[in-house]
Scaffold this motif. Structure first.
Motif, PDB file in Angstrom:
ATOM      1  N   MET A 340       0.823  -1.204   0.000  1.00 57.82           N
ATOM      2  CA  MET A 340       0.000   0.000   0.000  1.00 57.82           C
ATOM      3  C   MET A 340       0.857   1.255   0.000  1.00 57.82           C
ATOM      4  O   MET A 340       0.624   2.196  -0.780  1.00 57.82           O
ATOM      5  CB  MET A 340      -0.933   0.007   1.213  1.00 57.82           C
ATOM      6  CG  MET A 340      -1.799   1.258   1.299  1.00 57.82           C
ATOM      7  SD  MET A 340      -2.845   1.260   2.765  1.00 57.82           S
ATOM      8  CE  MET A 340      -3.967  -0.063   2.355  1.00 57.82           C
ATOM      9  N   ILE A 341       1.870   1.304   0.876  1.00 52.54           N
ATOM     10  CA  ILE A 341       2.736   2.470   0.944  1.00 52.54           C
ATOM     11  C   ILE A 341       3.567   2.598  -0.338  1.00 52.54           C
ATOM     12  O   ILE A 341       3.716   3.692  -0.891  1.00 52.54           O
ATOM     13  CB  ILE A 341       3.661   2.381   2.172  1.00 52.54           C
ATOM     14  CG1 ILE A 341       2.839   2.422   3.471  1.00 52.54           C
ATOM     15  CG2 ILE A 341       4.691   3.505   2.154  1.00 52.54           C
ATOM     16  CD1 ILE A 341       2.092   3.697   3.707  1.00 52.54           C
ATOM     17  N   SER A 342       4.099   1.482  -0.816  1.00 53.54           N
ATOM     18  CA  SER A 342       4.966   1.515  -1.991  1.00 53.54           C
ATOM     19  C   SER A 342       4.225   1.961  -3.244  1.00 53.54           C
ATOM     20  O   SER A 342       4.837   2.520  -4.167  1.00 53.54           O
ATOM     21  CB  SER A 342       5.584   0.133  -2.221  1.00 53.54           C
ATOM     22  OG  SER A 342       6.368  -0.260  -1.117  1.00 53.54           O
ATOM     23  N   ASN A 343       2.927   1.714  -3.291  1.00 54.52           N
ATOM     24  CA  ASN A 343       2.145   2.026  -4.489  1.00 54.52           C
ATOM     25  C   ASN A 343       1.157   3.170  -4.266  1.00 54.52           C
ATOM     26  O   ASN A 343       0.226   3.352  -5.053  1.00 54.52           O
ATOM     27  CB  ASN A 343       1.396   0.784  -4.955  1.00 54.52           C
ATOM     28  CG  ASN A 343       2.331  -0.301  -5.454  1.00 54.52           C
ATOM     29  OD1 ASN A 343       2.785  -0.279  -6.587  1.00 54.52           O
ATOM     30  ND2 ASN A 343       2.641  -1.245  -4.589  1.00 54.52           N
ATOM     31  N   SER A 350      -7.611   1.474  -5.398  1.00 54.60           N
ATOM     32  CA  SER A 350      -7.890   0.217  -6.096  1.00 54.60           C
ATOM     33  C   SER A 350      -8.136  -0.942  -5.152  1.00 54.60           C
ATOM     34  O   SER A 350      -8.256  -2.085  -5.584  1.00 54.60           O
ATOM     35  CB  SER A 350      -6.702  -0.134  -7.010  1.00 54.60           C
ATOM     36  OG  SER A 350      -5.523  -0.307  -6.242  1.00 54.60           O
ATOM     37  N   THR A 351      -8.216  -0.649  -3.868  1.00 55.92           N
ATOM     38  CA  THR A 351      -8.300  -1.714  -2.870  1.00 55.92           C
ATOM     39  C   THR A 351      -9.703  -1.837  -2.288  1.00 55.92           C
ATOM     40  O   THR A 351     -10.314  -0.869  -1.909  1.00 55.92           O
ATOM     41  CB  THR A 351      -7.313  -1.428  -1.714  1.00 55.92           C
ATOM     42  OG1 THR A 351      -6.027  -1.192  -2.267  1.00 55.92           O
ATOM     43  CG2 THR A 351      -7.236  -2.598  -0.760  1.00 55.92           C
ATOM     44  N   SER A 352     -10.181  -3.050  -2.229  1.00 54.41           N
ATOM     45  CA  SER A 352     -11.432  -3.344  -1.523  1.00 54.41           C
ATOM     46  C   SER A 352     -11.403  -4.799  -1.105  1.00 54.41           C
ATOM     47  O   SER A 352     -10.600  -5.580  -1.604  1.00 54.41           O
ATOM     48  CB  SER A 352     -12.658  -3.071  -2.403  1.00 54.41           C
ATOM     49  OG  SER A 352     -12.630  -3.904  -3.538  1.00 54.41           O
ATOM     50  N   ILE A 353     -12.270  -5.153  -0.205  1.00 57.89           N
ATOM     51  CA  ILE A 353     -12.277  -6.520   0.305  1.00 57.89           C
ATOM     52  C   ILE A 353     -12.824  -7.479  -0.751  1.00 57.89           C
ATOM     53  O   ILE A 353     -13.592  -7.101  -1.621  1.00 57.89           O
ATOM     54  CB  ILE A 353     -13.111  -6.603   1.614  1.00 57.89           C
ATOM     55  CG1 ILE A 353     -12.780  -7.873   2.372  1.00 57.89           C
ATOM     56  CG2 ILE A 353     -14.584  -6.469   1.350  1.00 57.89           C
ATOM     57  CD1 ILE A 353     -11.373  -7.953   2.884  1.00 57.89           C
TER      58      ILE A 353
END
Length: 367
Positions: A340-343, A350-353
């Motif tokens: 998450m930090i790197s990108n 773009s993140t979801s469960i």
């Protein structure tokens, strides 16, 4: 990238240490910490450089004054060093991100209803919250990123943590000897207002029961009562997870250590007024059967559960199976945070469960 990690609790050292070590050679990282002796001892043990912010306060008015001081110190650090991302679980990061160019990523695994002050004065200012999927439906902030896991899985997964058997020798424990770890809290944090744990009389009843079955080691957030000093645990804080992993059972009123023992596959029995009110421990109990929680008014039932577990044949093997089931469902939180930090900032949009994206952070092997 220029990153700030803020430590507000000893457990946060464990939570963020893998993130720190994975990224420190790639990015510039600052670590801040309140004057919490155990947290500082852990940072020194792991050779993590830090800047101290000040002393934590117990009284609510003193906490408010101290918060302004923390905010100022972090704001000054952020401005001086052009820090781009702040990650942690503190009000200060959220507040400073609202008045600076720093973006805040706040890890929060507590339900909204048990921490009204943090929800009111922290959540609105945070750029993103990152929370376990257990909290879906119990988290009001819209831009929350949910992941299938627990805070404790950032540092207690089998591929990240191997218990050190040398801790047994340090405490003169034979490898075949049975022992129990107990933890008692002070309930002085902002979210602990109005809550309570186990009384001295109840602690003595627990000891009276357990001493027939094995040795007892007690760790406490504050000073132990004189009646309990014979059982005081005397090891460095970085060794507690190894001791937990080899123990027969964890018993106490600590939220964090109950969950830590549970994800290690150690039967855990908790008694405090948060019992049944928190989504993460409820999932560990209801879905995986790794721990049990009781309100203080149900203390006799709490003792009965301990007795039942003490007499349960094949208990250790059963808990290994339950742990394996849990691990197969969850992700490596440290890997997820590193990604998450790197990108960032693409990662947070773009993140979801339940997506293929999160599947890459599952363990390939569990044991």
């Amino acid at each position: 990238m220029r990153i700030l990690i803020d430590i507000a609790h000893p457990g946060h050292v464990h939570l963020f240490k893998n993130l720190y070590f994975e990224l420190k050679s790639i990015h510039k990282i600052w670590v801040t910490v309140k004057d919490i002796p155990i947290a500082i001892q852990l940072l020194k043990h792991y050779n993590i450089p830090y800047q101290k912010l000040g002393t934590k306060k117990d009284h609510i008015l003193a906490k408010a004054y101290s918060q302004l001081h923390y905010n100022y110190l972090i704001y000054r650090l952020v401005r001086k060093n052009n820090i781009e991302i702040g990650i942690g679980s503190s009000l200060a990061l959220a507040h400073v991100s609202a008045i600076s160019s720093m973006n805040s990523i706040i890890l929060d695994d507590d339900d909204d209803h048990v921490q009204p002050l943090f929800v009111k004065f922290g959540h609105p200012f945070a750029d993103y919250l990152v929370s376990p999927a257990s909290l879906i439906g119990n988290r009001k902030k819209k831009n929350t990123i949910f992941y299938n896991g627990f805070h404790e899985l950032a540092y207690l997964l089998p591929n990240r943590f191997v218990p050190d058997v040398r801790v047994l020798k340090e405490l003169n424990i034979d490898i075949s000897e049975k022992f129990f770890v107990l933890r008692f809290n002070r309930f002085m944090a902002h979210h602990d207002i109005g809550h309570r744990g186990i009384s001295l009389e109840q602690k003595l009843r627990i000891i009276s029961l357990l001493k027939k079955y094995g040795r007892i080691f007690i760790t406490s957030e504050g000073d132990l009562e004189p009646e309990l000093m014979d059982y005081q645990l005397k090891i460095n804080p970085e060794k507690i997870h190894s001791l937990l992993a080899f123990s027969q059972m964890f018993i106490g009123d600590s939220q964090t250590m109950t969950s830590e023992a549970a994800v290690l596959g150690v039967p855990s029995v908790k008694c405090n007024s948060f019992a049944g009110k928190l989504s993460v421990p409820n999932e560990l109990e209801d879905t995986y059967g790794l721990c049990y929680a009781f309100q203080p008014g149900r203390f006799d039932e709490f003792l009965d559960k301990i007795k039942d577990l003490l007499e349960l044949n094949g208990r250790n093997e059963e808990w290994k199976k339950r742990r394996l089931k849990m691990l197969k469902d969850k992700i490596d939180l440290s890997d997820f945070l590193i990604w998450m930090i790197s990108n960032y900032p693409e990662s947070v949009t773009s993140t979801s469960i339940n997506t293929d994206l999160l599947a890459q952070f599952r363990l390939n092997e569990t044991n």
